[in-house]
Enzyme design. Structure first.
Site, mmCIF file in Angstrom:
data_model
loop_
_atom_site.group_PDB
_atom_site.id
_atom_site.type_symbol
_atom_site.label_atom_id
_atom_site.label_comp_id
_atom_site.label_asym_id
_atom_site.label_seq_id
_atom_site.Cartn_x
_atom_site.Cartn_y
_atom_site.Cartn_z
ATOM 1 C CB CYS A 156 -0.857 0.047 1.261
ATOM 2 S SG CYS A 156 -1.746 -1.450 1.595
ATOM 3 C CD GLU A 198 17.254 -10.903 -10.663
ATOM 4 O OE1 GLU A 198 16.780 -11.604 -9.767
ATOM 5 O OE2 GLU A 198 16.817 -9.766 -10.933
ATOM 6 N NE ARG A 208 4.509 1.845 -1.123
ATOM 7 C CZ ARG A 208 5.480 1.605 -0.248
ATOM 8 N NH1 ARG A 208 6.694 2.013 -0.502
ATOM 9 N NH2 ARG A 208 5.245 0.966 0.884
ATOM 10 C CD1 TRP A 229 -0.636 -5.040 -4.046
ATOM 11 C CD2 TRP A 229 -0.477 -6.305 -2.208
ATOM 12 N NE1 TRP A 229 -0.098 -6.248 -4.411
ATOM 13 C CE2 TRP A 229 0.015 -7.051 -3.303
ATOM 14 C CE3 TRP A 229 -0.457 -6.916 -0.950
ATOM 15 C CZ2 TRP A 229 0.497 -8.344 -3.191
ATOM 16 C CZ3 TRP A 229 0.030 -8.211 -0.837
ATOM 17 C CH2 TRP A 229 0.492 -8.899 -1.950
ATOM 18 C CE LYS A 277 11.396 -1.359 -6.571
ATOM 19 N NZ LYS A 277 12.148 -2.272 -7.457
ATOM 20 C CG HIS A 316 20.369 -35.205 -11.755
ATOM 21 N ND1 HIS A 316 20.746 -36.496 -11.521
ATOM 22 C CD2 HIS A 316 21.500 -34.524 -12.035
ATOM 23 C CE1 HIS A 316 22.057 -36.603 -11.629
ATOM 24 N NE2 HIS A 316 22.540 -35.413 -11.949
ATOM 25 C CD GLU A 365 10.067 -9.833 -10.643
ATOM 26 O OE1 GLU A 365 9.740 -9.209 -9.648
ATOM 27 O OE2 GLU A 365 11.147 -9.631 -11.255
ATOM 28 C CG ASN A 403 1.885 -0.088 3.978
ATOM 29 O OD1 ASN A 403 1.537 -1.254 3.828
ATOM 30 N ND2 ASN A 403 3.022 0.383 3.496
ATOM 31 N N GLY A 404 0.145 -2.057 6.301
ATOM 32 C CA GLY A 404 0.591 -3.042 7.290
ATOM 33 C C GLY A 404 -0.546 -3.989 7.624
ATOM 34 C CE LYS A 461 13.729 -8.806 -12.360
ATOM 35 N NZ LYS A 461 14.447 -8.705 -11.158
HETATM 36 C C1 F6R Z 1 12.099 -8.832 -8.122
HETATM 37 C C2 F6R Z 1 12.107 -8.042 -6.902
HETATM 38 C C3 F6R Z 1 11.815 -8.744 -5.626
HETATM 39 C C4 F6R Z 1 12.625 -8.114 -4.493
HETATM 40 C C5 F6R Z 1 12.220 -8.726 -3.141
HETATM 41 C C6 F6R Z 1 13.058 -8.169 -2.023
HETATM 42 O O1 F6R Z 1 12.357 -8.046 -9.245
HETATM 43 O O2 F6R Z 1 12.306 -6.871 -6.925
HETATM 44 O O3 F6R Z 1 12.048 -10.118 -5.716
HETATM 45 O O4 F6R Z 1 13.976 -8.326 -4.733
HETATM 46 O O5 F6R Z 1 10.872 -8.459 -2.902
HETATM 47 O O6 F6R Z 1 12.914 -6.787 -1.935
HETATM 48 P P1 F6R Z 1 13.971 -5.895 -1.187
HETATM 49 O O7 F6R Z 1 15.235 -5.953 -1.981
HETATM 50 O O8 F6R Z 1 13.383 -4.526 -1.150
HETATM 51 O O9 F6R Z 1 14.159 -6.498 0.168
#
Ligand code: F6R
Length: 612
Positions: free
Chosen positions: A2, A485, A27, A78, A607, A508, A492, A104-105, A489
């Site tokens: 949020c 990674e 976010r 959210w 985010k 395997h 996502e 938020n929370g 990407k």
């Molecule tokens: C993927 C991404 C997430 C963050 C994860 C941790 O692109 O951004 O997987 O890496 O939510 O977030 P932080 O780095 O803010 O702890």
């Protein structure tokens, strides 16, 4: 998660709140709302879905009555408790409709509080945990909003960042946080709150990062800070180095592609601040407190989530290689519940772009309790992680707005390499080896620029492959970590089913999935294992998969094996992830765009994951 904004000043508030919420869209959210306090009293408008729904709803009202007012709060929600709907959107009000709250929370004891409030005659309208806060504040309200909030806080369990206003107390906003971020911006004749700095930058670069359980009271001409007991305290503001332009798209179609292009600069900035040039170049981390005492560590434990965990996996390889020290890379959400074995001589390296990820913070606090020393790598200077760690190394990446992390990841890697090399140095790495690594690190920004200059090749390849139903990434050693990674990407932002595996694992199990609908991208930057990778590529080709390889520009080993070869400039094997990830970021971006999606705001993702 949020987003919260709040404004008190001389300007019409509703447009400011909407603009602030737009800056927090990255976010992640599924509904939005605002509350404005003006001559008509408290007016609330909320709407499910995108912010434009809310904008359309209030369009005719701006400058024409109810929504006039020079203070207010806004929120992008959210959903956690209750589906996304107009009713469940914030702000929530008490029974009288005079107190409005954005949150938020998660209020963990909301069910108990709800029963208690209902026994006291309160009827609830929404399914949210937040509504209990509005009713509680009203319960304690005896003419002073600050005291009412202090009373309510004593009853709340869980995490919260809150913005609260009250029709009967019309010249102040109360803000408070616990385990959820909230920033206060100090302007001239106006003050603001926001979940994150980008929402404030147009008005001020002087900010206060609220501490846990700290209360800020914002008036038009001043800000007061209190602890939970209501005792006033003094705070120093911080000057934010980013300007408003850093949080704009700057001519790019999306934040993500802008941030991918910002990597050379971000890498340069992150590195430059830590290299000492007197005579032979050395790494200088003493300014941040990384001195010889850290060399006594017996183990390095890295904890993080998502992309930051992938930086940690690369860190494991780097620490073991450079410093010959036993290293673990832990997923924070697993680590915290595992009853792990601690050694006070461990170094704990916590990696988090936001510095606010709930599981990562929990792992950090657990480690701290055990007596271990904590190093934080974060992109947010005033974040909770930065405040609680023993030593902080900032990724100088500037604000990362796109949900999918790109420049934060590569700058996290830069920090990880610098710490691992310096620890290596303290544990006996010789001058020549260190100098070779520093030289290679210094070349990376320019090498990244060269990869970006060839982005059309990736775009073309994406235009042929973006409809593939399965995409696998495979590699060995550092390439395995880069594969993790790369797959994240792609899934996502393009919603393609993509997975990463250590190439040696192919036989395997994963090979059972390979058929003509599969694209397999092999990351091949570890020359000692080229022959093994070549065999793996042949194995998937024999099962009719399309194949692509990412390797160095002076390598022709795979030209006859793979359908497509992408080349990156030659670097040391251990540093290749910083370069090899860039074509994969670009590929994910182009696939997302080709599929008609918004890469900046992928579905279901937020985010900053500030709740568990
Ligand atoms: C993927 C991404 C997430 C963050 C994860 C941790 O692109 O951004 O997987 O890496 O939510 O977030 P932080 O780095 O803010 O702890």
């Amino acid at each position: 998660m949020c987003g919260i904004v709040g404004y008190i000043g001389a300007e019409e508030t509703a447009p400011i709140l909407i603009k602030g919420l737009k800056r927090l869209e990255y976010r992640g959210y599924d509904s939005a709302g605002i509350a404005v306090l003006g001559s008509a009293g408290l007016t609330i408008r909320k709407s499910k879905g995108a912010l434009k729904n809310l904008e359309e709803k209030i369009e005719g009202e701006l400058g024409a009555g109810a929504l006039d007012g020079t203070m207010g709060i806004g929120h992008t929600r959210w959903a956690t408790h209750g589906e996304p709907s107009d009713i469940n959107s914030h702000p929530h009000t008490d029974v009288s409709g005079k107190i409005a709250v954005v949150h938020n929370g998660i209020i963990e004891n909301h069910a108990k509080l709800k029963v208690w409030l209902m026994e006291h005659g309160v009827s609830f309208r929404s399914e949210t945990d937040t509504e209990v806060i509005a009713h509680l504040v009203n319960f304690y309200y005896k003419g002073d909003l600050l005291q009412a909030v202090i009373g309510a806080l004593k009853r709340l369990e869980g995490s919260y960042a809150l913005g609260i206003i009250c029709e009967n107390d019309p010249d102040r906003i109360i803000a408070v946080r616990k385990e959820s971020p909230l920033v206060v911006g100090a302007g001239k004749g106006e003050n603001l709150i926001a979940s994150d700095v980008p929402a404030l930058l147009e008005y001020t670069r002087e900010v206060y990062y609220l501490e846990d359980r700290e209360i800020a009271v914002l008036y038009r001409d001043r800000i007061e800070f209190y602890n939970e007991e209501g005792e006033q305290r003094q705070r120093e503001s911080r000057h934010v180095e980013w300007d408003a332009a850093a949080a704009e798209k700057g001519g790019y179609e999306h934040f993500m592609i802008k941030e991918i292009h910002e990597q050379p600069k971000a890498l340069r900035d992150t590195l430059r601040a830590r290299i000492k040039i007197a005579g032979t170049k050395t790494i200088n981390l003493e300014e941040i407190g990384f001195d010889a005492s850290w060399a006594k560590a017996e183990r390095v434990v890295i904890a993080a989530c998502g992309t930051a965990w992938h930086a940690g996996v690369i860190g494991k390889y780097a620490f073991e290689k450079f410093a010959r020290i036993h290293t673990e890379a832990e997923i924070a959400s697993e680590y915290r519940y595992r009853n792990p074995i601690f050694n006070p001589k461990d170094i704990f390296l916590i990696i988090s772009q936001s510095g606010e990820t709930a599981d990562t913070l929990a792992a950090m606090r657990l480690a701290k309790k055990s007596g271990a020393r904590i190093i934080a790598i974060t992109n947010v200077v005033g974040s909770t992680l930065a405040r609680e760690a023993d030593l902080v190394m900032s990724t100088l990446a500037g604000p990362e707005i796109a949900v999918a992390s790109t420049k934060a990841f590569t700058t996290q890697l830069m920090c990880v390499y610098l710490i691992a090399l310096q620890l290596g140095r303290l544990r006996g790495m010789n001058d020549t080896e260190l100098a070779a690594h520093i030289e290679a690190l210094e070349k990376l920004p320019e090498q990244a620029e060269r990869i970006l200059a060839g982005k059309e090749d990736i775009q073309r390849f994406a235009s042929l492959q973006f409809n593939k139903s399965k995409v696998f990434y495979m590699g060995r050693l550092f390439d395995y970590a880069t594969s993790l990674e790369s797959a994240l990407k792609l899934k996502e932002i393009s919603y393609t089913h993509s997975e990463a595996f250590a190439a040696g694992e192919l036989k395997h199990g994963p090979i059972a999935l390979v058929d003509e609908t599969t694209l397999v991208t092999a990351l091949c930057t570890q020359p000692a294992l080229f022959d093994k990778m070549d065999s793996n590529i042949k194995e998937v080709k024999a099962r009719h998969a399309a194949t692509a390889v990412i390797t160095y520009d002076d390598v022709d080993y795979f030209d006859k094996t793979a359908d497509q070869v992408f080349r990156i400039p030659r670097t040391l094997d251990s540093l290749s992830p910083i370069l090899a990830i860039i074509p994969c970021q670009l590929y994910a971006y182009y696939c997302s765009v080709l599929r008609g999606l918004d890469p900046d705001k992928p579905r279901n993702l937020a985010k900053s994951v500030t709740v568990e």
